[in-house]
Motif scaffolding. Structure first.
Motif, PDB file in Angstrom:
ATOM      1  N   ASN A  46       0.692  -1.191  -0.004  1.00 33.06           N
ATOM      2  CA  ASN A  46       0.084  -0.033   0.275  1.00 33.06           C
ATOM      3  C   ASN A  46       1.022   1.615   0.000  1.00 33.06           C
ATOM      4  OD1 ASN A  46      -2.851  -0.767  -0.208  1.00 33.06           O
ATOM      5  ND2 ASN A  46      -2.771  -1.225   2.286  1.00 33.06           N
TER       6      ASN A  46
ATOM      7  N   GLU B 150      -4.368  -1.588   8.689  1.00 38.77           N
ATOM      8  CA  GLU B 150      -5.273  -0.823   8.353  1.00 38.77           C
ATOM      9  C   GLU B 150      -4.590   0.732   8.808  1.00 38.77           C
ATOM     10  OE1 GLU B 150      -9.704   0.366   8.263  1.00 38.77           O
ATOM     11  OE2 GLU B 150      -8.336  -1.078   8.387  1.00 38.77           O
ATOM     12  N   LYS B 151      -4.158   1.126   9.276  1.00 39.14           N
ATOM     13  CA  LYS B 151      -3.595   2.719   9.142  1.00 39.14           C
ATOM     14  C   LYS B 151      -2.549   2.228   7.914  1.00 39.14           C
ATOM     15  CE  LYS B 151       0.450   5.845  10.144  1.00 39.14           C
ATOM     16  NZ  LYS B 151       1.267   6.036  10.847  1.00 39.14           N
TER      17      LYS B 151
ATOM     18  N   ARG C 176      -4.391   1.522   4.975  1.00 40.97           N
ATOM     19  CA  ARG C 176      -5.931   0.898   4.063  1.00 40.97           C
ATOM     20  C   ARG C 176      -6.173   2.711   4.329  1.00 40.97           C
ATOM     21  NH1 ARG C 176      -7.830  -3.881   6.033  1.00 40.97           N
ATOM     22  NH2 ARG C 176      -6.675  -5.160   4.596  1.00 40.97           N
ATOM     23  N   GLN C 177      -6.452   2.791   5.062  1.00 39.59           N
ATOM     24  CA  GLN C 177      -7.178   4.664   5.648  1.00 39.59           C
ATOM     25  C   GLN C 177      -6.086   5.870   4.335  1.00 39.59           C
ATOM     26  OE1 GLN C 177      -7.433   4.785   9.469  1.00 39.59           O
ATOM     27  NE2 GLN C 177      -8.795   3.855   9.774  1.00 39.59           N
ATOM     28  N   GLU C 178      -5.411   5.245   4.720  1.00 38.24           N
ATOM     29  CA  GLU C 178      -4.358   6.081   4.144  1.00 38.24           C
ATOM     30  C   GLU C 178      -4.275   6.314   2.633  1.00 38.24           C
ATOM     31  OE1 GLU C 178       0.143   5.221   4.903  1.00 38.24           O
ATOM     32  OE2 GLU C 178      -0.527   6.868   6.883  1.00 38.24           O
TER      33      GLU C 178
ATOM     34  N   ALA D 103      -6.888   4.920   0.205  1.00 34.59           N
ATOM     35  CA  ALA D 103      -8.163   4.869   0.808  1.00 34.59           C
ATOM     36  C   ALA D 103      -9.013   6.759   0.753  1.00 34.59           C
ATOM     37  CB  ALA D 103      -9.199   4.654   1.574  1.00 34.59           C
ATOM     38  N   LYS D 104      -8.021   7.456   1.154  1.00 30.78           N
ATOM     39  CA  LYS D 104      -7.955   8.621   1.928  1.00 30.78           C
ATOM     40  C   LYS D 104      -7.415   9.708  -0.007  1.00 30.78           C
ATOM     41  CE  LYS D 104      -6.406  12.892   4.747  1.00 30.78           C
ATOM     42  NZ  LYS D 104      -6.134  13.368   5.490  1.00 30.78           N
TER      43      LYS D 104
END
Length: 633
Positions: free
Chosen positions: A63, A224-225, A227-229, A231-232
Motif C-alpha cells: 500500500n 488498517e492504517k 488502507r486508510q491512507e 483510501a484517502k
C-alpha cells in the motif's frame, strides 16, 4: 481427457476401495476418502497458509508503494516484483489448492466410475442433469456447500478476509457457479466428494489458524492504517463528470507530449492565480518563456486568460492524477503555493532530480503557527513576502538542523494589487456619506459569527454607520444552515444599517470599509496594508496547526502586530465594540501614518514583487539551460 481421468482414477480408486471396504457404504466411503485427501495434502495447505500470511504481512508495504507511486502502474508493478523477490513471496501459491482440487476432481470422477462400475443398483453413478427429479437437489447442495465455505473463508482465511467485499463475493460467486455446474453434470458420487471437500476445508482452515495463527505474524494496526491512507488518496477530487475525466486525460497526455518544459506553475483552484499574477505578468512582458499552468479546478479563470495569451499553456489535472504527474514532472522549475511537498501524496519529481521547486506564500508576515512542522522543508527556494518569514525559516533551519534554502526577498503581489486598486479609487472611498464597518471573520470553529456577532451588532448599530457582514465563502459552504439562521434573524434590519453579504464576486466592500472587524482571517493584514485603515481584532480561539511554533518564534508577527494595526478585544468584551470602533474612526489619520510605516518595515519591495520574482526565475532558468549546454545534454 478420458485417458487422464482413467489414469488418475487408478491410485485414487484404490484408496477409495480401501475406504469402502472399511465402511461398506459408498456415500460414507467417499466422505472418508475426501477426509484422507485433506490429511495427505495438509503439508501443502500449511505452505499455502504461510504464503497467505506473508501476503497480508506485505500488504502495508504494498500500500505504501501504491501511495508513493500513485497512478504509475508500471513503476508500482516493478517495485512490487522487487518486494516479492526480496521477501521470497510466491504470488501464484494461492492458486495451488485450486489446481490440486481440479486434478483430484478429474481423478475422483474416474475413481467413482471405476469403483461403481457394474453396480447398477446404486444411484451414485447417475448424473442429475440426465435423470432429473430428486437428483437435481445435488447441484443445490453443492452450491450451498460452496456458499458456506465462502462465508467461512471470508472470516477465517488470512488472505481472503483482507479482500474487499466486492472481491470476496467475486471469488465466492465463481466457486458457487462452478459447484452448481459440477453438481448438475457429474455423477452424484462426485457431487458428494465436492460437498465434503468444501465442508472439510472449513474445518481444515480452523486447524491451520490454530497451528499457524495469523495474528501472531500480521500487524493489523499497520495494515488498517495503510488502507486508510490509500483510501484517502483514492477519494481525492470527489466525483467528476465524464467530460471532466476526458478533458483531464487529454490535458495529461498533452502536458507530457511537450519536451523541454522550463517553467511550470501549479494552482490548487481558480482564486490562486492572484498569488502568481505579478510574477507571470513580468515573465510575459520581459521574456519569451512559455508558462505551463496546471490547475486542479476545471473552471479556473486561467483558461480564459490563456485564450488571450498564447504563451500560457493551461492544463486541467485533478488531484488524483496530479500525484502521478508530479512524480513524472519533467520541467526545470515548478512554482507552487501548496505546502507539505514530499510529506504527503504530492512528491518531487523522480524523473528530474535537478528540478527546482519554488514556494510562494499566500499570506503576509508569519507562517509558523499556521503551517505544520516541515511544511516547507522540501522546497529549494522560497519567495518571502517580508522579513518575518525569513526569520522563521532561518530559525527553523537552525533548530531542526536543516540545509539552508534559497530565500528571495520578493514581496507580496496581492497587497500590491489591492493597494493599487485602492489608490485609483481613494477619493470615492474617503468621501462616503456613511461610515462603513466590515465584519469579515475566518471560517474556523468559534469564529465571530458563531461566538459574538450579536454583541458586536448590538453595540455598533447606530445612525451614520453601515455594517456589512461578509462571511468567509468556506463558512457558507460548510455551515450553510448556520448562515441561513443569521440571514433570517437580521432580515428586518434595513440595508442602510446592516448588510449580510451573499455575493463574493466583488471585493468592493473590503476597499470601501473604514474599519475592518475580524478574528484570525488573513484578510486583516491585507486590508490594513492595502488601505492603511485600522482593524478591530476579536481574539476568538486561535487555530494553531503547528503546536511547536513557540520553539521557533515565541511571538510571531501575526500576534505582535495585531495591536499595531488596530485594537484587540476578547470575545467576552465584544459588547464594547461600538465604543472601540468609534475611537478608531476618530484616529483614522494616526492609524494611516502608523500602518504606512509598518508596511515599509515588514513588507519587502512594495510594488516590485513581480519584477524581483520574475527576474529570479529567468536568471535561474538561464543557468540551468547553460549548465545543460556545457555538459552536452
Amino acid at each position: 481427457m478420458g485417458y487422464i481421468t482413467e489414469l488418475l482414477g487408478i491410485p485414487l480408486g484404490a484408496l477409495l476401495s480401501v475406504c469402502f471396504l472399511a465402511v461398506r457404504n459408498y456415500g460414507i466411503a467417499i466422505a472418508v476418502f475426501t477426509a484422507l485427501t485433506k490429511v495427505i495434502l495438509f503439508p501443502v495447505s500449511m505452505w499455502v497458509q504461510r504464503n497467505s500470511i506473508k501476503m497480508v504481512q506485505l500488504t502495508p508495504e504494498l500500500n505504501q508503494l501504491k501511495l508513493k507511486y500513485y497512478g504509475d502502474k508500471d513503476t508500482i508493478a516493478e517495485e512490487t516484483q522487487v518486494l516479492y523477490k526480496r521477501e521470497n513471496y510466491h504470488p501464484l501459491a494461492s492458486t495451488i489448492p485450486m489446481f490440486i482440487q481440479l486434478i483430484l476432481l478429474i481423478g475422483v470422477i474416474g475413481a467413482v466410475r471405476g469403483m461403481l462400475e457394474g453396480e447398477d443398483n446404486t444411484i451414485l453413478v447417475q448424473i442429475p442433469s440426465e435423470v432429473g427429479g430428486a437428483a437435481l437437489l445435488m447441484p443445490l447442495a453443492a452450491g450451498g456447500a460452496a456458499l458456506l465455505l465462502g462465508l467461512a473463508q471470508n472470516h477465517l482465511n488470512p488472505l481472503q478476509r483482507e479482500q474487499g467485499k466486492a472481491e470476496q463475493w467475486m471469488t465466492n460467486g465463481f466457486s458457487i457457479a462452478i459447484s452448481l455446474v459440477l453438481g448438475a453434470f457429474v455423477p452424484l458420487g462426485v457431487g458428494i466428494y465436492w460437498i465434503c471437500s468444501n465442508l472439510f476445508t472449513i474445518l481444515q482452515q480452523i486447524i491451520l489458524n490454530t497451528v499457524i495463527p495469523p495474528k501472531k505474524y500480521i500487524d493489523y494496526e499497520a495494515l488498517e492504517k495503510s488502507r486508510q491512507e490509500l483510501a484517502k488518496i483514492s477519494s481525492l477530487g470527489g466525483k467528476r463528470s465524464k467530460e471532466e475525466k476526458q478533458r483531464e486525460k487529454a490535458d495529461y497526455k498533452r502536458f507530457f507530449s511537450i519536451a523541454n518544459k522550463h517553467l511550470v506553475f501549479y494552482s490548487e483552484r481558480s482564486g490562486f492565480y492572484k498569488y502568481f499574477e505579478n510574477v507571470i505578468d513580468y515573465l510575459l512582458n520581459h521574456s519569451n518563456v512559455t508558462i505551463h499552468y496546471i490547475t486542479s479546478d476545471p473552471k479556473d479563470a486561467i483558461f480564459q486568460k490563456a485564450a488571450e495569451q498564447p504563451r500560457i499553456k493551461p492544463y486541467y489535472i485533478g488531484e488524483r492524477r496530479l500525484i502521478t504527474l508530479m512524480m513524472k514532472m519533467d520541467a526545470d522549475m515548478v512554482v507552487m503555493t501548496m505546502t507539505d511537498l514530499e510529506n504527503f501524496h504530492i512528491k518531487r519529481s523522480y524523473i528530474r532530480k535537478d528540478a527546482e521547486y519554488v514556494y510562494m506564500f499566500h499570506a503576509p508576515l508569519s507562517f509558523i503557527m499556521t503551517l505544520r512542522d516541515g511544511a516547507l522543508d522540501h522546497y529549494d527556494t522560497i519567495f518571502c513576502t517580508g522579513k518575518g518569514q525569513v526569520e522563521e525559516i532561518r530559525k527553523s533551519e537552525e533548530i531542526y538542523h536543516l540545509p539552508q534554502k534559497k530565500i528571495i526577498e520578493c514581496g507580496y503581489g496581492v497587497i500590491e494589487n489591492m493597494r493599487k486598486h485602492y489608490l485609483e479609487n481613494e477619493a470615492r472611498y474617503k468621501n462616503q456619506e456613511v461610515k462603513k464597518i466590515l465584519i469579515a471573520p475566518s471560517w474556523q470553529e468559534d469564529n465571530i459569527l458563531d461566538s459574538c456577532l450579536d454583541q458586536i451588532l448590538q453595540s455598533s448599530l447606530r445612525d451614520g454607520w453601515q455594517i456589512i457582514v461578509r462571511p468567509h465563502p468556506e463558512y457558507v459552504k460548510r455551515y450553510g444552515a448556520r448562515w441561513n439562521v443569521l440571514l433570517e434573524k437580521y432580515k428586518d434590519i434595513p440595508e442602510s444599517c446592516l448588510i449580510l453579504q451573499t455575493d463574493f464576486s466583488s471585493n468592493e466592500t473590503v476597499y470601501s470599509a473604514d474599519v475592518l472587524v475580524s478574528d484570525w482571517s488573513g484578510i486583516a493584514f491585507e486590508y490594513a496594508f492595502a488601505t492603511r485603515k485600522p482593524v478591530l481584532s476579536i481574539n476568538t480561539p486561535m487555530k494553531v496547526s503547528n503546536p511547536n511554533y513557540a520553539k521557533v518564534i515565541p511571538q510571531p508577527l501575526n500576534l505582535t502586530l495585531r495591536s499595531e494595526i488596530g485594537v484587540q478585544l476578547e470575545p467576552d468584551a465584544a459588547d464594547q465594540a461600538g465604543r472601540v470602533l468609534a475611537e478608531m474612526l476618530d484616529h483614522a489619520e494616526d492609524y494611516e501614518r502608523k500602518i504606512a510605516q509598518l508596511t515599509d518595515e515588514y513588507l519587502y519591495n512594495m510594488g516590485k514583487s513581480g519584477e524581483i520574482g520574475g527576474a529570479y526565475i529567468l536568471q535561474s532558468l538561464q543557468k540551468k539551460i547553460q549548465s545543460r549546454k556545457n555538459s552536452g545534454q
